[in-house]
Design an enzyme around this catalytic site. Structure first.
Site, PDB file in Angstrom:
ATOM      1  N   SER A 159       0.685  -1.361  -0.005  1.00  0.00           N
ATOM      2  CA  SER A 159       0.016  -0.020  -0.064  1.00  0.00           C
ATOM      3  C   SER A 159       0.890   1.070  -0.075  1.00  0.00           C
ATOM      4  O   SER A 159       2.141   1.230   0.213  1.00  0.00           O
ATOM      5  CB  SER A 159      -1.004   0.034   1.153  1.00  0.00           C
ATOM      6  OG  SER A 159      -0.083   0.085   2.448  1.00  0.00           O
ATOM      7  N   GLY A 161       2.599   2.789  -2.235  1.00  0.00           N
ATOM      8  CA  GLY A 161       3.455   2.746  -2.853  1.00  0.00           C
ATOM      9  C   GLY A 161       4.684   2.180  -2.489  1.00  0.00           C
ATOM     10  O   GLY A 161       5.710   2.173  -2.979  1.00  0.00           O
ATOM     11  N   GLU A 265      -8.124   3.003 -10.622  1.00  0.00           N
ATOM     12  CA  GLU A 265      -7.135   3.958 -11.046  1.00  0.00           C
ATOM     13  C   GLU A 265      -6.954   3.668 -12.872  1.00  0.00           C
ATOM     14  O   GLU A 265      -6.716   2.328 -13.121  1.00  0.00           O
ATOM     15  CB  GLU A 265      -5.807   3.617 -10.371  1.00  0.00           C
ATOM     16  CG  GLU A 265      -5.966   4.059  -9.003  1.00  0.00           C
ATOM     17  CD  GLU A 265      -4.493   3.796  -8.224  1.00  0.00           C
ATOM     18  OE1 GLU A 265      -3.522   4.424  -8.499  1.00  0.00           O
ATOM     19  OE2 GLU A 265      -4.575   3.023  -7.347  1.00  0.00           O
ATOM     20  N   GLU A 277      -5.207   0.045 -11.375  1.00  0.00           N
ATOM     21  CA  GLU A 277      -5.319  -0.880 -10.208  1.00  0.00           C
ATOM     22  C   GLU A 277      -6.652  -0.513  -9.581  1.00  0.00           C
ATOM     23  O   GLU A 277      -7.487   0.336 -10.139  1.00  0.00           O
ATOM     24  CB  GLU A 277      -4.392  -0.627  -9.002  1.00  0.00           C
ATOM     25  CG  GLU A 277      -2.999  -1.025  -9.488  1.00  0.00           C
ATOM     26  CD  GLU A 277      -1.994  -0.553  -8.418  1.00  0.00           C
ATOM     27  OE1 GLU A 277      -0.910  -0.911  -8.602  1.00  0.00           O
ATOM     28  OE2 GLU A 277      -2.270  -0.088  -7.378  1.00  0.00           O
ATOM     29  N   ASP A 284      -6.668   7.533  -1.263  1.00  0.00           N
ATOM     30  CA  ASP A 284      -5.789   8.678  -0.665  1.00  0.00           C
ATOM     31  C   ASP A 284      -5.972  10.012  -1.843  1.00  0.00           C
ATOM     32  O   ASP A 284      -6.059  11.050  -1.125  1.00  0.00           O
ATOM     33  CB  ASP A 284      -4.603   8.287  -0.314  1.00  0.00           C
ATOM     34  CG  ASP A 284      -3.515   7.680  -1.397  1.00  0.00           C
ATOM     35  OD1 ASP A 284      -4.048   7.570  -2.675  1.00  0.00           O
ATOM     36  OD2 ASP A 284      -2.557   7.237  -1.496  1.00  0.00           O
ATOM     37  N   THR A 285      -5.895   9.719  -3.092  1.00  0.00           N
ATOM     38  CA  THR A 285      -6.084  10.816  -3.990  1.00  0.00           C
ATOM     39  C   THR A 285      -7.347  11.532  -3.677  1.00  0.00           C
ATOM     40  O   THR A 285      -7.553  12.767  -4.213  1.00  0.00           O
ATOM     41  CB  THR A 285      -5.821  10.529  -5.400  1.00  0.00           C
ATOM     42  OG1 THR A 285      -6.827   9.475  -5.782  1.00  0.00           O
ATOM     43  CG2 THR A 285      -4.359   9.822  -5.438  1.00  0.00           C
ATOM     44  N   ARG A 360       2.935  10.280   5.789  1.00  0.00           N
ATOM     45  CA  ARG A 360       2.151  11.236   5.600  1.00  0.00           C
ATOM     46  C   ARG A 360       1.321  11.635   6.807  1.00  0.00           C
ATOM     47  O   ARG A 360       0.748  10.910   7.668  1.00  0.00           O
ATOM     48  CB  ARG A 360       0.845  10.740   4.572  1.00  0.00           C
ATOM     49  CG  ARG A 360       0.172  11.989   3.824  1.00  0.00           C
ATOM     50  CD  ARG A 360      -0.605  11.339   2.453  1.00  0.00           C
ATOM     51  NE  ARG A 360      -1.300  10.229   2.783  1.00  0.00           N
ATOM     52  CZ  ARG A 360      -1.648   9.294   2.121  1.00  0.00           C
ATOM     53  NH1 ARG A 360      -0.886   9.268   0.995  1.00  0.00           N
ATOM     54  NH2 ARG A 360      -2.209   8.306   2.264  1.00  0.00           N
TER      55      ARG A 360
END
Length: 388
Positions: A159, A161, A265, A277, A284-285, A360
């Protein structure tokens, strides 16, 4: 629909399996409807723990331990919010009559890149980049040559990245193999993907239940090391490409079934759209929707779970900028300039109890009639934040 009061015998309840910043926003939306929230994570004082009725710490990859927690709290809905969960426990729970969102098989397919890619490409016949799966360094070297350079190398299960890299030539393969071991999940198998020379990539938030499917405005985003640092809405794209993306998103979410919001995505090149994906939960985006829409992705997720109408109003173009920690701390302090708070902008601080470089910690949110202005402002605000 009838609503109840938390912590009563007849309370409507949701259990979040994963209590990070995305789960926190889902918990807040649930609290607004009087829904009891049981927030579960592997560490204490996770963001959603801070706003939940019950906070639970457990190893979510431990089948028996996780199932015991589910039985103990007996939630009406189980919402997996991260990939690192015992899928066996979810199947067990579903067999016992618990309602897993969107459903255990959908979570099984989407938590593992191999499952969702083969489901999309082979079962549904969707257009994807070329790909191969490997388990060893030698297999990776062979597959990368066959796919061609540059190529993208990812763990099948991770997850944000973690473990993802781009190999530009044969000399990068061993380093990419090492990076893949940093996965948040299972790095025993990797996916090697053709590098699509796309014009841009998008997230198409798709909310569904048995009665309807709706799409949010497409979200453009920039990633760094496989994790988003800037997203904006709407992403300008042709009507042809948007229609294709919506058709593919509906096909794959219909194929998975169940209720909830899905972050689908895509890579887009001209009018061509490639499925990449899918996450069966808020993305998150999609945090940009906290400021651009009357119903954020988190509110839409909850509405879909409850079977409520999914209509919403898009207010304004906007952008979100991720702030990532610069250092490690067991008591992080986030410094945000007062100027970040205006009639068109603000910052959400997640309240994570620990930080490490790259984690983050907050997000800037901006609206503007000009999406490019919003992007610039969101980036500037994120860059003005610091931690210590």
């Amino acid at each position: 629909m009838q609503f109840t009061t938390p912590l009563k015998e007849n309370s409507i309840s949701i259990m979040l399996l994963g209590s990070g910043e995305l789960g926190k926003e889902v918990a807040i939306e649930a609290q607004r409807l009087g829904i009891e929230v049981i927030a579960v994570d592997k560490y204490e004082n996770a963001p959603a723990h801070l706003v939940a009725n019950e906070a639970v710490v457990v190893d979510m990859q431990d089948r028996e331990a996780l199932l015991e927690v589910i039985k103990r709290y007996n939630p009406n809905y189980i919402l997996p919010e991260v990939e690192a969960i015992s899928i066996e426990a979810l199947f067990d729970a579903e067999t016992l009559g618990f309602n897993v969102i969107p459903n255990a098989e959908a979570v099984n397919k989407t938590m593992n890149r191999k499952n969702i890619r083969e489901f999309a490409a082979k079962e549904l016949g969707l257009k994807t980049s070329g790909y191969k799966f490997v388990k060893t360094l030698d297999e990776l070297k062979v597959a990368a040559k066959e796919i061609g350079f540059p190529c993208v190398i990812k763990p099948v299960m991770s997850s944000s990245g973690h473990g993802q890299s781009i190999a530009k030539s044969e000399t990068d393969i061993e380093k990419s193999f090492e990076i893949a071991q940093e996965a948040r999940g299972d790095a025993s198998e990797l996916i090697v993907e053709e590098f699509i020379k796309f014009d841009y990539e998008i997230t198409l938030l798709t909310a569904r239940h048995e009665s309807e499917t709706i799409f949010c405005e497409p979200i453009g985003h920039i990633q760094q090391d496989g994790d988003y640092i800037l997203s904006w809405q709407p992403m300008a794209m042709s009507s042809v490409a948007l229609k294709k993306a919506q058709e593919i998103a509906k096909a794959v979410t219909d194929g998975l079934g169940g209720r909830g919001i899905f972050g689908v995505e895509f890579f887009v090149k001209g009018d061509e759209v490639y499925f990449s994906e899918l996450s069966p939960r808020p993305h998150d985006t999609g945090m940009v929707t906290l400021i651009t829409q009357s119903q954020s992705e988190f509110a839409l997720h909850l509405r879909a779970v409850l079977g409520l109408p999914l209509s919403y109003k898009f207010f304004s173009p906007g952008a979100s900028g991720a702030y990532k920690a610069k250092r490690e701390s067991s008591n992080p302090i986030i410094e945000v300039p007062d100027t970040a708070f205006s009639q068109n902008s603000y910052v959400r601080v997640f309240g994570k109890p620990h930080s490490h470089k790259g984690r983050r910690l907050a997000v800037s949110l901006v609206i503007d009639n000009d999406v490019e202005v919003a992007k610039t402002k969101a980036k500037e605000i994120a860059e003005s934040i610091s931690d210590k």
